[in-house]
Each structure stands twice: as C-alpha cells, then as structure tokens.
Enzyme design. Structure first.
Site, mmCIF file in Angstrom:
data_model
loop_
_atom_site.group_PDB
_atom_site.id
_atom_site.type_symbol
_atom_site.label_atom_id
_atom_site.label_comp_id
_atom_site.label_asym_id
_atom_site.label_seq_id
_atom_site.Cartn_x
_atom_site.Cartn_y
_atom_site.Cartn_z
ATOM 1 N N ARG A 16 0.818 -1.209 -0.326
ATOM 2 C CA ARG A 16 -0.024 0.020 -0.076
ATOM 3 C C ARG A 16 1.065 1.348 -0.026
ATOM 4 N NH1 ARG A 16 -3.769 -2.214 4.806
ATOM 5 N NH2 ARG A 16 -1.922 -3.651 5.362
ATOM 6 N N ASP A 103 5.785 -1.309 11.459
ATOM 7 C CA ASP A 103 5.143 -0.105 10.978
ATOM 8 C C ASP A 103 4.339 0.500 11.792
ATOM 9 O OD1 ASP A 103 3.031 -2.067 11.320
ATOM 10 O OD2 ASP A 103 2.297 -1.807 9.450
ATOM 11 N N GLY A 140 -7.863 -4.453 12.862
ATOM 12 C CA GLY A 140 -8.495 -5.592 13.350
ATOM 13 C C GLY A 140 -9.466 -4.971 14.655
ATOM 14 N N ALA A 423 43.442 43.048 -5.158
ATOM 15 C CA ALA A 423 42.270 43.031 -5.626
ATOM 16 C C ALA A 423 42.194 42.553 -7.016
ATOM 17 C CB ALA A 423 41.020 43.867 -5.414
HETATM 18 C C1 UD1 Z 1 -2.259 -5.831 11.534
HETATM 19 C C2 UD1 Z 1 -3.443 -6.838 12.552
HETATM 20 C C3 UD1 Z 1 -4.621 -6.074 12.803
HETATM 21 C C4 UD1 Z 1 -4.009 -4.650 13.634
HETATM 22 C C5 UD1 Z 1 -3.146 -4.024 12.818
HETATM 23 C C6 UD1 Z 1 -2.321 -2.998 13.716
HETATM 24 C C7 UD1 Z 1 -3.156 -8.947 11.571
HETATM 25 C C8 UD1 Z 1 -3.668 -10.051 10.589
HETATM 26 N N1 UD1 Z 1 -3.753 -7.811 11.577
HETATM 27 O O1 UD1 Z 1 -3.112 -5.518 10.467
HETATM 28 O O2 UD1 Z 1 -5.329 -6.627 13.590
HETATM 29 O O3 UD1 Z 1 -5.227 -3.951 13.928
HETATM 30 O O4 UD1 Z 1 -1.946 -4.789 12.321
HETATM 31 O O5 UD1 Z 1 -1.579 -2.215 12.870
HETATM 32 O O6 UD1 Z 1 -2.127 -9.320 12.292
HETATM 33 N N2 UD1 Z 1 4.339 -9.054 8.310
HETATM 34 C C9 UD1 Z 1 5.006 -9.778 8.355
HETATM 35 N N3 UD1 Z 1 4.882 -11.052 7.711
HETATM 36 C C10 UD1 Z 1 3.546 -11.438 7.034
HETATM 37 C C11 UD1 Z 1 2.737 -10.346 7.179
HETATM 38 C C12 UD1 Z 1 3.101 -9.212 7.677
HETATM 39 O O7 UD1 Z 1 6.376 -9.930 8.797
HETATM 40 O O8 UD1 Z 1 3.716 -12.233 6.497
HETATM 41 C C13 UD1 Z 1 4.463 -7.951 9.083
HETATM 42 C C14 UD1 Z 1 4.572 -6.648 8.124
HETATM 43 O O9 UD1 Z 1 5.888 -6.300 7.638
HETATM 44 C C15 UD1 Z 1 4.132 -5.308 9.024
HETATM 45 C C16 UD1 Z 1 3.067 -6.134 10.058
HETATM 46 O O10 UD1 Z 1 3.637 -7.680 9.983
HETATM 47 O O11 UD1 Z 1 5.046 -4.658 9.899
HETATM 48 C C17 UD1 Z 1 1.750 -6.006 9.975
HETATM 49 O O12 UD1 Z 1 1.322 -6.427 8.895
HETATM 50 P P1 UD1 Z 1 0.503 -5.724 8.004
HETATM 51 O O13 UD1 Z 1 0.143 -6.578 6.668
HETATM 52 O O14 UD1 Z 1 0.579 -4.059 8.002
HETATM 53 O O15 UD1 Z 1 -0.934 -5.752 8.961
HETATM 54 P P2 UD1 Z 1 -2.354 -5.002 8.952
HETATM 55 O O16 UD1 Z 1 -3.252 -5.240 7.904
HETATM 56 O O17 UD1 Z 1 -1.836 -3.396 9.483
HETATM 57 CA CA CA Z 2 -0.226 -2.477 9.427
#
Ligand code: UD1
Ligand code: CA
Length: 467
Positions: A16, A103, A140, A423
């Site tokens: 995103r 993040d 979430g 100069a």
């Molecule tokens: C996640 C939570 C959500 C919460 C939100 C808060 C889940 C399924 N959802 O959603 O409930 O409200 O964070 O900010 O956990 N990442 C990995 N490996 C993966 C997927 C993600 O390391 O396979 C890491 C990403 O780099 C990131 C973090 O996990 O730093 C969160 O992933 P992201 O996809 O941003 O989750 P959200 O949709 O924000």
């Molecule tokens: Ca996130």
C-alpha cells in the site's frame, strides 16, 4: 524476574506504500520505522529480541545491525506465520513475549512497560494492547462478549457490518506467555478472506481452551497508528515531530512555530537556543546553547557550538565553533570547519576547508580544499580554484592575511602570514609572509576616447533617441 522477549514483524513488502523502499524502512523524523520500534522495546531491559525479516531482509539487517536477532520468513503467509519463524530462537523459553509490528513507529517504551506489567498482574496467557479509534477502518476489531470479556479479533476484511462498527481496535501489539504462544501458533488456520495465517487468531484459540485473555486499553490512540500508506506516514511524522519539539521546548529551547519546525529524533539542542520557522535539523546534529537558527535553515549531521548564528543557510557534515555566524544564503558542504567567531556572510560556499578564528569570508566566495589561519579577511567574490579537471588541490593561507576582492587563488598554493593579495589578482605562485602579490593586467586609460571614436558617439546618440 520473568524473562522478557520481543518479536518485531518486519517481513512484509508494504504494497500500500507503492514504494521501492520496503515499508518498515521508510523514515519518520530521520529514523526508519522499524528502528523506532526496536529503540523503544530495547529500553525495557529485554532478554531477547527477534526481528522477522523477509522482503528487504538484507536492508533491514543493515539498519538494525546486531541489536536484534533475526528469523527469516521466506514467504509472507501472514502475521501468525511470521511469528512462528522465531520458534527455533524462542519457543523453549519461559517468559513473556511482546509482539510488535515494524510499521507502528509511535509506540513508546513506557507503553511496552505498562503492557508487560498489566499482563503480569492479570496472570493472562495473552494480553492485547487495544485503543479506541475514531475511524477504525483497516484495523482488526476487538470482539467482546456481553460482559465485556474479549472473545476474538476480527480483521477488517473479515468483519460483518456490525463488527465493523466496533471502534476498539487491535493495535497489533500483544504480550503472550512465550511457550503458550508458540503452541497456539501451530493451530492457526488460514481460512479467511486473505488466505493468511493471522496472529490475532491465537486469541480465539486460547479462548476456546479456556485460558485467560486480557486487554489493556491505551488512552492515546495516536500512539498506536499503523503506517500502511503515505497518508499515515505523514500523520506519523507529524505526531513524532510534535513529540520531539515538545521535548526540546521542555528542555529550554525556543521554537517559534513548532508546526513548521522539523527536528529529527536524535538531535541535541542547548537551552536558550532559538529556532525560527521552517528550520530542518537532520541526522546526528548537535547544537549548543544560545544559538540562533534562522528561518529556513537546513542543518544536517553537523555540530554547532554555543552562540552560533545561522541565517537561512544550509550546513552539511560540518562544524561551526563558538560565536561564529553564517548567512543569509550560504552553504557549508561536507568537512567545512568554521573557527571561533569566524564570520561567513552571504552567498558563500565552503567545502572541505578550515576557516580559522576571527577570519571573515563575507560575500560571494567559494572556498574549497583550503586551510585558512586566523584573522584573515577574504574579499568579495574570491574563488579558491581547487580543481583542474582531474585533481583537487589544496591552498593554505596564513594568519592576518588579506585577500583582495575578486581574486582567484589557483591551488596548490602557499600564502604566508600577513600576506596581501591585491584585488582582482589571479594567483598561481606562492606568496611569502608579509609580501604583497598583484597579478593583473595594468590599467591603460585612452585619452579623449569619446571624441576620436565614431562608435562611441553613435552609441551615445542612440541612447539619447531612446529617452
Ligand atoms: C495488523 C493486524 C490488525 C491490527 C493492525 C495494527 C493481523 C492479521 N492484523 O493488520 O489486527 O489492527 O496490524 O496496525 O495481524 N508482516 C510480516 N509477515 C507477514 C505479514 C506481515 O512480517 O506475512 C509484518 C509487516 O511487515 C508489518 C506487520 O507484520 O510490519 C503488520 O502487517 P500488516 O500487513 O501491516 O497488517 P495490518 O493489515 O496492518
Ligand atoms: Ca499495518
């Protein structure tokens, strides 16, 4: 003492963000988001920290170095799958484990400490850090039963319309009993709208096993901001900036307009320094006491001693000693060293040069690859000619010398103390102490030029006609 562990999730690409740069490496006030998270976790006296890397693994490791251990998540199958990659490093340990996302750069060490404390006091298997969001979209949702006990977490994409109305959100930070966490992670399935293994699903698993789940609601939603796109990135920077500025103001720094003042995280500023609007202080900059940093100055990785005045200028990788001043509209490029009480005026560029105490370089001058002693006066429009197209050459100027305006000093060159350059000279030979060098064509005056030259007369006539 119960052992304390942390897992930081940083393997995602961050689609995103629409960026070449991996999401967690985007900077907020001069520090990558994942570094912010690690820095605040580190302050909690941790026994072990594991960062989950995947996309941009090498780059993330380069930023964080050996402050954390790493586990590789080769394929991004979800946050639950991500934590499971730390199994080899953590699963057989007793203690509490905090999970945080790379993040969410605004969480403070204090909040992590409170979460550990709350978790311990509740004797829970899992404690979710929650917050109340005005606009919960994308997060979430925390689903509680009739008597307010947490049942599960539902992701935005899987939420029913009623669930989507819930404003209590999962901040993405949790504290778990370490052994229980890894046991539960093996039971997480990916039968959801994204086909991912969700970490939040362990809550429902625990619940069904009759285990104690706690939720710690933080008062400040802003701190839990998760950065998924550039809009949130700007928001996070704004919040972080306000926090940094407030800290400096509390320390006795005057910030005339905090909303337009951009100070990176690790910058030090002495008290009674005044920072005017539009100033940017970046990197590892240190500024002393009672300085004045004028509007629209940019200072990067530089050290300014006390009583320094900067007026609308740019300073990179340089040093300004006590009482010196610069500007308006001047530029210190890397390795400029401005001595005590030295004066750098307007439209001056200085690179890799030492300017001695009390020396003045007032106007429209370039000084590159040079060492200037003390009490020198460099006249307007002087150029240190340091480059022959292939190599750079150094020029030394001795104490108390006077460089006349419009001079070119062609390096390599040695100019002694108390030397005097007339100069308009172009100097390419050394000048000894106390000598005067003059190197320009002699002036010739043409007597009665106007009367003898028709061209001059025609020009004068032409001018009269136009009047
Ligand atoms: C996640 C939570 C959500 C919460 C939100 C808060 C889940 C399924 N959802 O959603 O409930 O409200 O964070 O900010 O956990 N990442 C990995 N490996 C993966 C997927 C993600 O390391 O396979 C890491 C990403 O780099 C990131 C973090 O996990 O730093 C969160 O992933 P992201 O996809 O941003 O989750 P959200 O949709 O924000
Ligand atoms: Ca996130």
């Amino acid at each position: 003492m119960t052992a304390k562990y942390a897992v930081i999730l940083a393997a995602g690409q961050g689609t995103r963000m629409k960026s070449k740069l991996y999401k967690v490496l985007h900077p907020v006030c001069g520090k990558t988001m994942v570094d912010h998270v690690l820095t605040q976790i580190e302050k909690n006296d941790m026994d072990e920290i594991v960062t989950i890397v995947g996309h941009g693994a090498e780059e993330v490791k380069e930023v964080l170095g050996d402050r954390t251990k790493y586990a590789l998540q080769a394929e991004q199958l979800g946050t639950g799958h991500a934590v499971l990659q730390a199994e080899d490093l953590l699963a057989d340990k007793d203690g509490m484990t905090i999970i945080a996302c790379g993040d969410t750069p605004l969480f403070t060490a204090q909040t992590f400490a409170e979460l550990f404390e709350y978790h311990r006091s509740k004797d829970a298997v899992a404690t979710i850090l929650t917050a109340q969001a005005d606009n919960p979209f994308g997060y979430g949702r925390i689903i509680r039963n009739d008597i307010g006990i947490v049942e599960k977490i539902v992701e935005q994409k899987d939420a029913t319309p009623t669930e989507a109305e819930i404003q209590e959100i999962n901040t993405g930070v949790y504290c778990f009993d370490n052994r229980e966490l890894f046991k539960a992670l093996h039971k997480v399935k990916n039968d959801n709208s994204q086909g991912e293994y969700y970490l939040p699903d362990v809550i429902e698993i625990f619940k069904k096993e009759g285990k104690v789940i706690a939720a710690y609601r933080m008062h400040d939603f802003a701190e839990s901001l998760g950065v998924n796109d550039r809009i949130a990135l700007a928001k996070a920077s704004e919040t972080m900036r306000a926090r940094i500025n407030k800290q400096h103001m509390q320390n006795g720094v005057t910030i005339v307009d905090p909303a337009s003042t951009y100070i990176d995280v690790d910058i030090e500023i002495g008290n009674d320094t005044v920072i005017e609007p539009g100033v940017q202080l970046k990197g590892q900059t240190v500024i002393g006491k009672e300085c004045k940093i004028g509007a629209h100055s940019e200072i990067i990785n530089s050290r300014l001693a006390d009583h320094v005045t900067v007026t609308a200028s740019t300073i990179e990788d340089s040093v300004m000693e006590e009482g010196s001043d610069i500007g308006p509209y001047s530029h210190l490029r890397p390795l400029a060293h401005i001595g005590k009480n030295a004066h750098i005026g307007n439209f001056v560029e200085i690179k890799k040069a030492d300017i001695g105490e009390n020396t003045k370089v007032g106007h429209l001058t370039y000084v590159g690859d040079a060492t200037l002693g003390h009490d020198i006066n460099v006249g307007c429009g002087t150029v240190f000619v340091n480059y022959d197209g292939v190599n750079k050459h150094h020029t030394n100027v001795g104490d108390y010398s006077f460089i006349g305006s419009g001079s070119n000093l062609i390096g390599p060159l040695e100019i002694g103390d108390h030397a005097y350059i007339a100069a308009g000279s172009t100097i390419n030979q050394d000048v000894e102490s106390r000598d005067m060098a003059i190197a320009r064509g002699r002036q010739v005056n043409k007597k009665g030029y106007f009367d003898r030259y028709p061209v001059a007369q025609a020009a004068a006539e032409n001018e009269n006609k136009q009047k």
